[in-house]
Design a protein around this motif. Structure first.
Motif, mmCIF file in Angstrom:
data_model
loop_
_atom_site.group_PDB
_atom_site.id
_atom_site.type_symbol
_atom_site.label_atom_id
_atom_site.label_comp_id
_atom_site.label_asym_id
_atom_site.label_seq_id
_atom_site.Cartn_x
_atom_site.Cartn_y
_atom_site.Cartn_z
ATOM 1 N N GLY A 174 0.829 -1.210 0.000
ATOM 2 C CA GLY A 174 0.000 0.000 0.000
ATOM 3 C C GLY A 174 0.857 1.250 0.000
ATOM 4 O O GLY A 174 0.371 2.346 -0.281
ATOM 5 N N HIS A 175 2.138 1.079 0.311
ATOM 6 C CA HIS A 175 3.036 2.227 0.405
ATOM 7 C C HIS A 175 4.114 2.205 -0.666
ATOM 8 O O HIS A 175 5.184 2.770 -0.489
ATOM 9 C CB HIS A 175 3.594 2.332 1.831
ATOM 10 C CG HIS A 175 2.479 2.419 2.836
ATOM 11 N ND1 HIS A 175 1.798 3.587 3.094
ATOM 12 C CD2 HIS A 175 1.844 1.453 3.537
ATOM 13 C CE1 HIS A 175 0.811 3.331 3.953
ATOM 14 N NE2 HIS A 175 0.819 2.049 4.239
ATOM 15 N N VAL A 176 3.824 1.555 -1.799
ATOM 16 C CA VAL A 176 4.639 1.795 -2.993
ATOM 17 C C VAL A 176 4.144 3.102 -3.598
ATOM 18 O O VAL A 176 2.942 3.410 -3.580
ATOM 19 C CB VAL A 176 4.543 0.640 -4.025
ATOM 20 C CG1 VAL A 176 5.110 -0.650 -3.465
ATOM 21 C CG2 VAL A 176 3.122 0.443 -4.513
ATOM 22 N N ARG A 198 0.526 13.340 0.058
ATOM 23 C CA ARG A 198 1.226 12.955 1.281
ATOM 24 C C ARG A 198 0.464 11.796 1.926
ATOM 25 O O ARG A 198 -0.756 11.830 2.029
ATOM 26 C CB ARG A 198 1.304 14.168 2.210
ATOM 27 C CG ARG A 198 1.880 13.942 3.573
ATOM 28 C CD ARG A 198 3.367 13.727 3.608
ATOM 29 N NE ARG A 198 4.161 14.889 3.194
ATOM 30 C CZ ARG A 198 5.496 14.908 3.259
ATOM 31 N NH1 ARG A 198 6.157 13.850 3.718
ATOM 32 N NH2 ARG A 198 6.163 15.969 2.861
ATOM 33 N N CYS A 199 1.198 10.768 2.380
ATOM 34 C CA CYS A 199 0.568 9.592 2.989
ATOM 35 C C CYS A 199 0.764 9.622 4.504
ATOM 36 O O CYS A 199 1.737 10.188 5.001
ATOM 37 C CB CYS A 199 1.191 8.331 2.397
ATOM 38 S SG CYS A 199 0.492 6.791 3.022
ATOM 39 N N ARG A 200 -0.124 8.944 5.228
ATOM 40 C CA ARG A 200 -0.014 8.936 6.700
ATOM 41 C C ARG A 200 1.256 8.219 7.167
ATOM 42 O O ARG A 200 1.675 8.369 8.314
ATOM 43 C CB ARG A 200 -1.252 8.312 7.334
ATOM 44 C CG ARG A 200 -1.403 6.844 6.999
ATOM 45 C CD ARG A 200 -2.644 6.226 7.624
ATOM 46 N NE ARG A 200 -2.753 4.860 7.137
ATOM 47 C CZ ARG A 200 -3.226 3.838 7.820
ATOM 48 N NH1 ARG A 200 -3.667 4.017 9.045
ATOM 49 N NH2 ARG A 200 -3.268 2.634 7.303
ATOM 50 N N CYS A 201 1.897 7.424 6.286
ATOM 51 C CA CYS A 201 3.146 6.755 6.671
ATOM 52 C C CYS A 201 4.323 7.703 6.602
ATOM 53 O O CYS A 201 5.433 7.354 7.016
ATOM 54 C CB CYS A 201 3.404 5.544 5.771
ATOM 55 S SG CYS A 201 3.977 5.977 4.108
ATOM 56 N N GLY A 202 4.121 8.901 6.057
ATOM 57 C CA GLY A 202 5.215 9.847 5.892
ATOM 58 C C GLY A 202 5.734 9.888 4.465
ATOM 59 O O GLY A 202 6.490 10.782 4.109
ATOM 60 N N GLY A 234 2.908 10.110 -2.371
ATOM 61 C CA GLY A 234 2.349 9.450 -3.547
ATOM 62 C C GLY A 234 2.124 7.959 -3.382
ATOM 63 O O GLY A 234 2.060 7.219 -4.366
ATOM 64 N N CYS A 235 1.974 7.493 -2.140
ATOM 65 C CA CYS A 235 1.712 6.065 -1.912
ATOM 66 C C CYS A 235 0.384 5.649 -2.549
ATOM 67 O O CYS A 235 -0.569 6.446 -2.583
ATOM 68 C CB CYS A 235 1.614 5.762 -0.420
ATOM 69 S SG CYS A 235 3.141 5.989 0.490
ATOM 70 N N LEU A 236 0.312 4.393 -2.987
ATOM 71 C CA LEU A 236 -0.941 3.852 -3.505
ATOM 72 C C LEU A 236 -2.087 4.109 -2.529
ATOM 73 O O LEU A 236 -3.183 4.522 -2.914
ATOM 74 C CB LEU A 236 -0.784 2.345 -3.760
ATOM 75 C CG LEU A 236 -2.041 1.621 -4.236
ATOM 76 C CD1 LEU A 236 -2.496 2.136 -5.597
ATOM 77 C CD2 LEU A 236 -1.798 0.107 -4.282
#
Ligand SMILES: [Zn+2]
Length: 310
Positions: free
Chosen positions: A174-176, A184-188, A191-193
């Motif tokens: 999910g974070h590719v 911006r993704c919650r993982c930091g 552009g994460c999926l």
């Protein structure tokens, strides 16, 4: 308890405990996936780990009781929980789903409460094991599982084994990144999926309360929702093509709430993924819906217990 649900002789009973974003679940199953008892309770946002683990243990005891067993009859306990975590030490490092869960020694806490060997795994990795052993991935050695719900989790089965990586956190697909300058993704990450195609993000991009609302609007032919959905399935298809190229799986199994959209999701995602993947790899892969539904959490945790005890 019913007459066709008799007690089983130890040690073929396993307790699976699952900590989801919205619920806790506990279940007893045999190594072959036959579920003997299950219990669920809501998880509370911002509930601290001590309280939530106490309730999870109580739920586990209920399931043991419902299966007409004692805790000494349980061969092993598996726990599925959102990562990142350390499956070897049995510690939740910093759960994205559960704010405040930092360095929680959940395995030690559950072992102390229930007195049985306990093993921890990322919930999506556990889900991959469950679909591989009991669901849509049965009979193949190479499979990728994606669960698309509030977030996007994933697990990779390669050569019949769950891929763990250097410190137990492999398979965070999910974070590719699908856009190096993207959202911006919650993982930091950027552009994460997940930042596009999780239920939460589909709804946010469409300006609607939920992904279900977006799908309903797509079915009604509403323009903005349709544009957002088209971009979503294109990103998902492209990401799955990359996943196919990376792992050469026989099956890509898609589960989670967003996949309840059905053909509106599967038809374009299959078409786009198979067009974009390298032909030799596209030729051998099927993209299928997950088979286990709401039992994925329990059966995943049980599969972890069966695997790691061995
Ligand atoms: Zn991310």
């Amino acid at each position: 308890v019913t007459p066709d649900n008799p007690p089983v002789a130890a040690p073929d009973a396993f307790l699976g405990l699952d900590i989801g974003g919205t619920k806790l679940a506990a279940g007893i199953a045999r190594a072959d996936g036959k579920v003997l008892a299950e219990a669920r309770a809501p998880s509370r946002a911002l509930e601290g780990p001590d309280s939530m683990i106490r309730r999870l243990v109580a739920l586990g005891r209920d399931a043991v009781w419902d299966a007409r067993l004692g805790t000494t009859d349980i061969a092993a306990i598996g726990i599925g929980c959102g990562g990142p975590l350390d499956p070897e030490r049995g510690v939740v490092l910093d759960a994205l789903n559960n704010p405040g869960w930092v360095d929680v020694p959940i395995v030690a806490m559950v072992e102390e409460a229930l007195g049985r060997p306990t093993f921890l795994e990322n919930d999506a990795n556990a889900g991959a094991l469950a679909e591989h052993r009991y669901g849509a991935g049965r009979g193949v050695d190479d499979m990728v599982y994606l669960t698309i719900s509030t977030g996007i989790g994933a697990g990779v089965i390669s050569g019949g084994r769950l891929l763990h990586g250097a410190n137990g956190n492999a398979g965070e697909l999910g974070h590719v990144s699908v856009d190096h300058r993207g959202r911006r993704c919650r993982c930091g990450g950027i552009g994460c999926l997940e930042a596009y195609a999780s239920g939460t993000n589909i709804a946010e991009r469409a300006g609607m309360p939920s992904a279900e609302d977006v799908v309903a609007a797509v079915r009604r032919g509403e323009r903005h929702a349709t544009a957002v959905w088209s971009e979503t399935v294109e990103l998902l298809g492209a990401a799955i093509a990359s996943i196919v190229n990376a792992f050469n799986p026989r099956r890509v199994v898609l589960g989670g709430g967003v996949t309840r959209a059905g053909d509106v999701l599967f038809e374009p995602v299959r078409r786009i993924a198979l067009q974009r993947a390298m032909p030799q790899l596209a030729a051998v892969v099927d993209i299928l819906p997950a088979a286990l539904g709401e039992r994925t959490g329990i059966l995943g945790a049980v599969a972890v217990a069966v695997d790691r005890r061995a």
